[in-house]
Write a protein that holds these residues in place. Structure first.
Motif, PDB file in Angstrom:
ATOM      1  N   VAL A  70       0.826  -1.207   0.000  1.00  0.00           N
ATOM      2  CA  VAL A  70       0.000   0.000   0.000  1.00  0.00           C
ATOM      3  C   VAL A  70       0.864   1.263   0.000  1.00  0.00           C
ATOM      4  O   VAL A  70       0.556   2.231  -0.695  1.00  0.00           O
ATOM      5  N   ILE A  71       1.960   1.249   0.738  1.00  0.00           N
ATOM      6  CA  ILE A  71       2.876   2.396   0.742  1.00  0.00           C
ATOM      7  C   ILE A  71       3.424   2.633  -0.661  1.00  0.00           C
ATOM      8  O   ILE A  71       3.515   3.771  -1.139  1.00  0.00           O
ATOM      9  N   GLU A  72       3.771   1.549  -1.339  1.00  0.00           N
ATOM     10  CA  GLU A  72       4.265   1.663  -2.720  1.00  0.00           C
ATOM     11  C   GLU A  72       3.167   2.171  -3.643  1.00  0.00           C
ATOM     12  O   GLU A  72       3.417   2.997  -4.529  1.00  0.00           O
ATOM     13  N   TYR A  73       1.959   1.708  -3.421  1.00  0.00           N
ATOM     14  CA  TYR A  73       0.801   2.120  -4.234  1.00  0.00           C
ATOM     15  C   TYR A  73       0.593   3.630  -4.168  1.00  0.00           C
ATOM     16  O   TYR A  73       0.172   4.248  -5.150  1.00  0.00           O
ATOM     17  N   MET A  74       0.923   4.238  -3.028  1.00  0.00           N
ATOM     18  CA  MET A  74       0.696   5.669  -2.833  1.00  0.00           C
ATOM     19  C   MET A  74       1.776   6.546  -3.457  1.00  0.00           C
ATOM     20  O   MET A  74       1.717   7.769  -3.351  1.00  0.00           O
ATOM     21  N   LYS A  75       2.755   5.951  -4.131  1.00  0.00           N
ATOM     22  CA  LYS A  75       3.862   6.726  -4.688  1.00  0.00           C
ATOM     23  C   LYS A  75       3.550   7.384  -6.037  1.00  0.00           C
ATOM     24  O   LYS A  75       4.426   7.962  -6.656  1.00  0.00           O
ATOM     25  N   GLY A  76       2.323   7.281  -6.484  1.00  0.00           N
ATOM     26  CA  GLY A  76       1.956   7.934  -7.737  1.00  0.00           C
ATOM     27  C   GLY A  76       2.640   7.316  -8.939  1.00  0.00           C
ATOM     28  O   GLY A  76       2.714   6.098  -9.077  1.00  0.00           O
ATOM     29  N   ASP A  77       3.188   8.165  -9.812  1.00  0.00           N
ATOM     30  CA  ASP A  77       3.822   7.683 -11.040  1.00  0.00           C
ATOM     31  C   ASP A  77       5.118   6.927 -10.785  1.00  0.00           C
ATOM     32  O   ASP A  77       5.634   6.260 -11.685  1.00  0.00           O
ATOM     33  N   LYS A  78       5.652   7.022  -9.577  1.00  0.00           N
ATOM     34  CA  LYS A  78       6.934   6.379  -9.269  1.00  0.00           C
ATOM     35  C   LYS A  78       6.770   4.988  -8.661  1.00  0.00           C
ATOM     36  O   LYS A  78       7.739   4.357  -8.276  1.00  0.00           O
ATOM     37  N   LYS A  79       5.534   4.500  -8.562  1.00  0.00           N
ATOM     38  CA  LYS A  79       5.301   3.206  -7.911  1.00  0.00           C
ATOM     39  C   LYS A  79       5.892   2.056  -8.712  1.00  0.00           C
ATOM     40  O   LYS A  79       6.011   2.122  -9.945  1.00  0.00           O
ATOM     41  N   ALA A  80       6.247   0.971  -7.993  1.00  0.00           N
ATOM     42  CA  ALA A  80       6.752  -0.242  -8.632  1.00  0.00           C
ATOM     43  C   ALA A  80       5.628  -0.948  -9.382  1.00  0.00           C
ATOM     44  O   ALA A  80       4.445  -0.748  -9.083  1.00  0.00           O
ATOM     45  N   ALA A  81       5.984  -1.788 -10.322  1.00  0.00           N
ATOM     46  CA  ALA A  81       4.995  -2.480 -11.156  1.00  0.00           C
ATOM     47  C   ALA A  81       4.021  -3.299 -10.328  1.00  0.00           C
ATOM     48  O   ALA A  81       2.823  -3.344 -10.637  1.00  0.00           O
ATOM     49  N   PHE A  82       4.508  -3.925  -9.242  1.00  0.00           N
ATOM     50  CA  PHE A  82       3.623  -4.798  -8.457  1.00  0.00           C
ATOM     51  C   PHE A  82       2.493  -4.029  -7.764  1.00  0.00           C
ATOM     52  O   PHE A  82       1.487  -4.603  -7.383  1.00  0.00           O
ATOM     53  N   ALA A  83       2.661  -2.706  -7.609  1.00  0.00           N
ATOM     54  CA  ALA A  83       1.641  -1.893  -6.938  1.00  0.00           C
ATOM     55  C   ALA A  83       0.883  -0.999  -7.914  1.00  0.00           C
ATOM     56  O   ALA A  83       0.082  -0.169  -7.508  1.00  0.00           O
ATOM     57  N   ASN A  84       1.102  -1.189  -9.191  1.00  0.00           N
ATOM     58  CA  ASN A  84       0.441  -0.366 -10.204  1.00  0.00           C
ATOM     59  C   ASN A  84      -0.896  -1.006 -10.578  1.00  0.00           C
ATOM     60  O   ASN A  84      -0.982  -1.799 -11.518  1.00  0.00           O
ATOM     61  N   VAL A  85      -1.937  -0.666  -9.832  1.00  0.00           N
ATOM     62  CA  VAL A  85      -3.250  -1.293 -10.043  1.00  0.00           C
ATOM     63  C   VAL A  85      -4.343  -0.274 -10.344  1.00  0.00           C
ATOM     64  O   VAL A  85      -5.517  -0.626 -10.410  1.00  0.00           O
ATOM     65  N   GLY A  86      -3.959   0.964 -10.531  1.00  0.00           N
ATOM     66  CA  GLY A  86      -4.938   1.981 -10.915  1.00  0.00           C
ATOM     67  C   GLY A  86      -5.774   2.496  -9.758  1.00  0.00           C
ATOM     68  O   GLY A  86      -5.403   2.382  -8.586  1.00  0.00           O
ATOM     69  N   SER A  87      -6.939   3.025 -10.105  1.00  0.00           N
ATOM     70  CA  SER A  87      -7.852   3.616  -9.131  1.00  0.00           C
ATOM     71  C   SER A  87      -9.272   3.368  -9.606  1.00  0.00           C
ATOM     72  O   SER A  87      -9.582   3.574 -10.782  1.00  0.00           O
ATOM     73  N   GLN A  88     -10.128   2.949  -8.694  1.00  0.00           N
ATOM     74  CA  GLN A  88     -11.517   2.718  -9.066  1.00  0.00           C
ATOM     75  C   GLN A  88     -12.205   4.034  -9.450  1.00  0.00           C
ATOM     76  O   GLN A  88     -12.995   4.084 -10.397  1.00  0.00           O
TER      77      GLN A  88
END
Length: 199
Positions: free
Chosen positions: A106-124
């Motif tokens: 979740v911390i990685e998910y919050m990094k915006g455009d800099k997030k790692a691939a595993f946390a790149n799941v978009g936004s509902q």
């Protein structure tokens, strides 16, 4: 994505909201079933508006299709993504989450455009965002109220619906610190506000 032409209804498939079970149950009665590629199966409102709406309007002279979708509580939605990427089949894949905790995910998910691939799941909320030309989801249901969703579909499609489990992620206990929850709610307030408006 499912299209019910005579019923003037398009079901948009928001990932990780139980749509695979709905699609399995309703595919036999749908007029169009978009199951691949994933970019079209899970076409958000903006992609529907760009590709499918013009096709319906120009080729078929129809401009009154209604959109429906399901939205999940945002933390539960992220947990489902995390568990899904914990499957054995994901080992060695760059999107796998075996090497991180849910908190780290979740911390990685919050990094915006800099997030790692595993946390790149978009936004509902982004998936469901209305378009400037007025195209929007007309019928949006909370994942947590399945009876309401099924009741709508049964009435609209005029047939009973029985859902079986599909694509279920591995079960596990996941924890998220209060500090991370607060940051997530602040950064993705649009997602939380939209979901809460459905309850």
């Amino acid at each position: 994505m499912l299209v019910f032409w005579k019923k003037k209804l398009v079901f948009l498939s928001v990932p990780k909201t139980g749509t695979t079970a709905i699609e399995a149950a309703l595919a036999p009665v749908a007029d169009m079933v978009i199951s691949n590629p994933p970019e079209l199966k899970h076409a958000p409102v903006y992609r529907y508006n760009r590709f499918f709406r013009p096709m319906f309007e120009r080729a078929c002279n129809v401009d009154d299709m209604e959109l429906m979708a399901v939205m999940r509580e945002p933390i539960s939605w992220l947990a489902s993504w995390y568990r899904y990427r914990q499957r054995d089949a994901m080992r060695g894949h760059r999107n796998a989450t075996h090497h991180v905790s849910f908190e780290e995910f979740v911390i990685e998910y919050m990094k915006g455009d800099k997030k790692a691939a595993f946390a790149n799941v978009g936004s509902q909320a982004k998936f469901l965002e209305p378009r400037p030309n007025g195209v929007k989801v007309t019928h949006l249901f909370p994942y947590e109220d399945q009876p309401r969703l099924i009741r709508f579909l049964e009435e609209r499609l005029d047939q009973p619906i029985n859902l079986a489990e599909h694509n279920r992620s591995p079960q596990m206990d996941l924890e998220l610190s209060l500090d991370t929850q607060r940051k997530l709610r602040r950064k993705f307030s649009a997602d939380f506000d939209l979901h809460e408006s459905l309850l």
